[in-house]
Scaffold this motif. Sequence first.
Motif, PDB file in Angstrom:
ATOM      1  N   ALA A 245      78.570  37.953  33.356  1.00  0.00           N
ATOM      2  CA  ALA A 245      77.086  38.324  33.310  1.00  0.00           C
ATOM      3  C   ALA A 245      77.040  38.940  31.876  1.00  0.00           C
ATOM      4  O   ALA A 245      75.749  38.613  31.463  1.00  0.00           O
ATOM      5  N   ARG A 246      77.867  39.774  31.255  1.00  0.00           N
ATOM      6  CA  ARG A 246      77.323  40.327  30.123  1.00  0.00           C
ATOM      7  C   ARG A 246      77.478  39.137  29.087  1.00  0.00           C
ATOM      8  O   ARG A 246      76.880  39.355  28.031  1.00  0.00           O
ATOM      9  N   ALA A 247      78.525  38.273  29.060  1.00  0.00           N
ATOM     10  CA  ALA A 247      78.611  37.347  27.955  1.00  0.00           C
ATOM     11  C   ALA A 247      77.642  36.205  28.130  1.00  0.00           C
ATOM     12  O   ALA A 247      77.212  35.467  27.246  1.00  0.00           O
ATOM     13  N   ALA A 252      70.176  44.268  28.350  1.00  0.00           N
ATOM     14  CA  ALA A 252      69.833  45.373  28.986  1.00  0.00           C
ATOM     15  C   ALA A 252      68.468  45.223  29.847  1.00  0.00           C
ATOM     16  O   ALA A 252      68.542  46.178  30.765  1.00  0.00           O
ATOM     17  N   THR A 253      67.412  44.496  29.714  1.00  0.00           N
ATOM     18  CA  THR A 253      66.393  44.372  30.419  1.00  0.00           C
ATOM     19  C   THR A 253      66.680  43.545  31.920  1.00  0.00           C
ATOM     20  O   THR A 253      65.907  43.762  32.863  1.00  0.00           O
ATOM     21  N   THR A 254      67.597  43.037  32.037  1.00  0.00           N
ATOM     22  CA  THR A 254      67.962  42.301  33.101  1.00  0.00           C
ATOM     23  C   THR A 254      69.214  42.747  33.971  1.00  0.00           C
ATOM     24  O   THR A 254      69.327  42.412  35.182  1.00  0.00           O
ATOM     25  N   LEU A 255      70.246  42.877  33.286  1.00  0.00           N
ATOM     26  CA  LEU A 255      71.461  43.581  33.953  1.00  0.00           C
ATOM     27  C   LEU A 255      71.397  44.804  34.605  1.00  0.00           C
ATOM     28  O   LEU A 255      71.055  45.592  33.955  1.00  0.00           O
ATOM     29  N   HIS A 256      71.486  44.991  35.810  1.00  0.00           N
ATOM     30  CA  HIS A 256      71.305  45.966  36.656  1.00  0.00           C
ATOM     31  C   HIS A 256      72.627  46.374  37.301  1.00  0.00           C
ATOM     32  O   HIS A 256      73.307  45.477  37.764  1.00  0.00           O
ATOM     33  N   ALA A 467      73.527  43.268  39.313  1.00  0.00           N
ATOM     34  CA  ALA A 467      72.887  42.085  39.633  1.00  0.00           C
ATOM     35  C   ALA A 467      71.970  41.697  38.236  1.00  0.00           C
ATOM     36  O   ALA A 467      71.913  42.569  37.438  1.00  0.00           O
ATOM     37  N   LEU A 468      71.481  40.482  38.323  1.00  0.00           N
ATOM     38  CA  LEU A 468      70.554  40.103  37.245  1.00  0.00           C
ATOM     39  C   LEU A 468      69.219  40.065  37.879  1.00  0.00           C
ATOM     40  O   LEU A 468      68.955  39.457  39.033  1.00  0.00           O
ATOM     41  N   VAL A 469      68.150  40.441  37.141  1.00  0.00           N
ATOM     42  CA  VAL A 469      66.832  40.596  37.623  1.00  0.00           C
ATOM     43  C   VAL A 469      65.810  40.133  36.742  1.00  0.00           C
ATOM     44  O   VAL A 469      65.811  40.726  35.652  1.00  0.00           O
ATOM     45  N   ALA A 470      64.782  39.220  37.201  1.00  0.00           N
ATOM     46  CA  ALA A 470      63.812  38.919  36.148  1.00  0.00           C
ATOM     47  C   ALA A 470      62.983  40.355  36.038  1.00  0.00           C
ATOM     48  O   ALA A 470      62.793  40.735  36.650  1.00  0.00           O
ATOM     49  N   PRO A 471      62.553  40.246  34.795  1.00  0.00           N
ATOM     50  CA  PRO A 471      61.877  41.542  34.316  1.00  0.00           C
ATOM     51  C   PRO A 471      60.588  41.925  35.272  1.00  0.00           C
ATOM     52  O   PRO A 471      60.108  42.783  35.442  1.00  0.00           O
ATOM     53  N   ASN A 472      59.922  40.708  35.593  1.00  0.00           N
ATOM     54  CA  ASN A 472      58.652  40.998  36.413  1.00  0.00           C
ATOM     55  C   ASN A 472      58.598  41.197  37.854  1.00  0.00           C
ATOM     56  O   ASN A 472      57.942  41.285  38.308  1.00  0.00           O
ATOM     57  N   ASN A 474      59.084  43.682  39.844  1.00  0.00           N
ATOM     58  CA  ASN A 474      59.259  45.282  39.543  1.00  0.00           C
ATOM     59  C   ASN A 474      59.279  45.904  41.098  1.00  0.00           C
ATOM     60  O   ASN A 474      59.273  47.096  40.917  1.00  0.00           O
ATOM     61  N   GLY A 475      59.470  45.049  42.146  1.00  0.00           N
ATOM     62  CA  GLY A 475      59.872  45.822  43.260  1.00  0.00           C
ATOM     63  C   GLY A 475      61.507  46.352  43.330  1.00  0.00           C
ATOM     64  O   GLY A 475      61.383  47.039  44.131  1.00  0.00           O
ATOM     65  N   TYR A 476      62.168  45.480  42.494  1.00  0.00           N
ATOM     66  CA  TYR A 476      63.478  45.763  42.622  1.00  0.00           C
ATOM     67  C   TYR A 476      63.969  47.227  42.237  1.00  0.00           C
ATOM     68  O   TYR A 476      63.415  47.517  41.146  1.00  0.00           O
ATOM     69  N   ARG A 477      65.041  47.676  43.075  1.00  0.00           N
ATOM     70  CA  ARG A 477      65.411  49.163  42.576  1.00  0.00           C
ATOM     71  C   ARG A 477      66.969  49.152  42.557  1.00  0.00           C
ATOM     72  O   ARG A 477      67.554  48.685  43.667  1.00  0.00           O
ATOM     73  N   ASP A 478      67.580  49.745  41.672  1.00  0.00           N
ATOM     74  CA  ASP A 478      69.056  49.941  41.632  1.00  0.00           C
ATOM     75  C   ASP A 478      69.207  51.152  42.829  1.00  0.00           C
ATOM     76  O   ASP A 478      68.399  52.025  43.015  1.00  0.00           O
ATOM     77  N   ASN A 479      70.151  51.108  43.703  1.00  0.00           N
ATOM     78  CA  ASN A 479      70.471  51.959  44.827  1.00  0.00           C
ATOM     79  C   ASN A 479      71.858  52.294  45.031  1.00  0.00           C
ATOM     80  O   ASN A 479      72.894  51.330  44.829  1.00  0.00           O
ATOM     81  N   PRO A 480      72.337  53.174  45.607  1.00  0.00           N
ATOM     82  CA  PRO A 480      73.637  53.513  45.925  1.00  0.00           C
ATOM     83  C   PRO A 480      74.242  52.668  46.790  1.00  0.00           C
ATOM     84  O   PRO A 480      75.670  52.750  46.959  1.00  0.00           O
ATOM     85  N   ARG A 481      73.697  52.039  47.848  1.00  0.00           N
ATOM     86  CA  ARG A 481      74.345  51.401  48.870  1.00  0.00           C
ATOM     87  C   ARG A 481      74.283  49.825  48.352  1.00  0.00           C
ATOM     88  O   ARG A 481      75.323  49.062  48.931  1.00  0.00           O
ATOM     89  N   ALA A 482      73.742  49.445  47.201  1.00  0.00           N
ATOM     90  CA  ALA A 482      73.861  48.028  46.763  1.00  0.00           C
ATOM     91  C   ALA A 482      73.271  47.213  47.709  1.00  0.00           C
ATOM     92  O   ALA A 482      73.704  46.154  47.672  1.00  0.00           O
ATOM     93  N   ILE A 483      72.419  47.473  48.372  1.00  0.00           N
ATOM     94  CA  ILE A 483      71.738  46.581  49.511  1.00  0.00           C
ATOM     95  C   ILE A 483      70.261  46.501  48.824  1.00  0.00           C
ATOM     96  O   ILE A 483      69.515  47.374  48.962  1.00  0.00           O
ATOM     97  N   HIS A 484      69.906  45.185  48.822  1.00  0.00           N
ATOM     98  CA  HIS A 484      68.540  45.064  48.189  1.00  0.00           C
ATOM     99  C   HIS A 484      67.692  44.201  49.123  1.00  0.00           C
ATOM    100  O   HIS A 484      67.890  42.929  49.512  1.00  0.00           O
TER     101      HIS A 484
END
Length: 493
Positions: A245-247, A252-256, A467-472, A474-484
Amino acid sequence: MRYFPLLLLLLPAACDTSGDVPNDEPVAVSVIGPRPRLVDPSRRGYTPPDAVLLGAVAQGLVRLDAAGQIEPGLAIRWDVSDDGLYYTFRINSDAALDAAAVARRLRAAIAPASDNPLASELTAIAEIVAVTDEVVEIRLAAPRPDLLLLLAQPALALFDKGAPGGTGPFRVLRRTRDGDRLTLVRPADAPASPDDDPADVPAEPNDPATDILLRGERAAKAVARFKAGGAGVVLGGRFTDIAIARADGGAATTLHIDPTTGLFGFAIVSNQGILSAPENRLALAVALDRDRIVRLFADGWTARTGIVPTGSDDLPDPVVPDWSAAPLAQRIAFATDTIARWRAQNPAVQPVPLRIAIPAGPGGRMLFALAAQDWRRIGIDTIAVATDAPADLRLVDRVAPSGSAAWYLHRFTCDRSPLCSERADAALAAARAARDPVTRAARLADADRSLADIAVFIAIASPLRWALVAPNLNGYRDNPRAIHALDALRSPD
């Protein structure tokens, strides 16, 4: 250095070519793993793509919102008795399942013959009763403040063969001919069976902007698809593949990276040879350079030294090893001396490499190389083996379903772990029966200390989930259970 080529992979990409998901098109979601199947976790195991599908087309009495907080599921409201022993849920009158079906499915999930991964965490449930067609009551033998979080997990999403449809926000509209991709649409009103893969159903008018195109695939393919604009989200990333993912697309805007809690480290599963002595097992833990490991894998990944993390709901002060604050050089000297002294006292025990069971992939190779180097300098040789092979140490990588310290400690009871403490088991049994939080915390502390004394686990950090998430989106949230929640990827705002 043996791991230098892998280190190059861990450098952040200079740019990210992924873009926004058009607002009038479905969101394509790739989950790292095999093709998603619709399965009942109480009857057979399930993969990360299965869990994402399950959470989309089914739900429990409650569910997790985008931030990992409890929200209504099949139940529109609930009450908890003052003593914490009775949970009463009122089910939505429009729900696909009535109270009797809900109670039946939950009883099956916690039954002795169940394969549900959360069954062992729900032993405090004494009874599940359908009071009326719309009211379910769960009665506990002892309070469990984390019960709602457990009920919100995909493993306790509810199905019923006789129900008129799925219970979640989506239903499966179709699967591509090769089975590679599922189209999920709202509302969830088509028949679904937990025993079979979803079948094609007639199309119906829907808003494509609310649809999900779901697939499971290898990490490299998922990241490449995201980079090319063919996916708006990649879920299910772990330490094994964060280098990809990093390579290859992790700006920074898409890697969560989710702020998870759980177990990530080496369980000691043999007490033979050099591992028969607790001081040697402790030496392995002391010598590990955790700061280097987490720094090379991901920014913000924090090292950990104890079984239970700080901040647990029912154990305010978990064990923090005395050596954790010592300088690394001092720790290495202590560990080297410990191993050398034991070998001098036990000359008949031939040195053999410790077998380390660790997942395949660039992250697995990287972690093994780092750990092997740390242990070689204190006189311990190691070899890597497959995760299903006989081993002396086995990597544990599990996100905790709740904030309870009991979940961590239960991983090392004598019915689960080859290396265990009968004293810890007794303390955990007493904690399970405790009616007040003070007594429960005291017994959990006893168990925590007993397990630390025999060095059953070499903690490294919390589990790494990305996770990788498209910038727009905007409902996606990082969370402690890693369930999205897939229905929350796009914010209504």
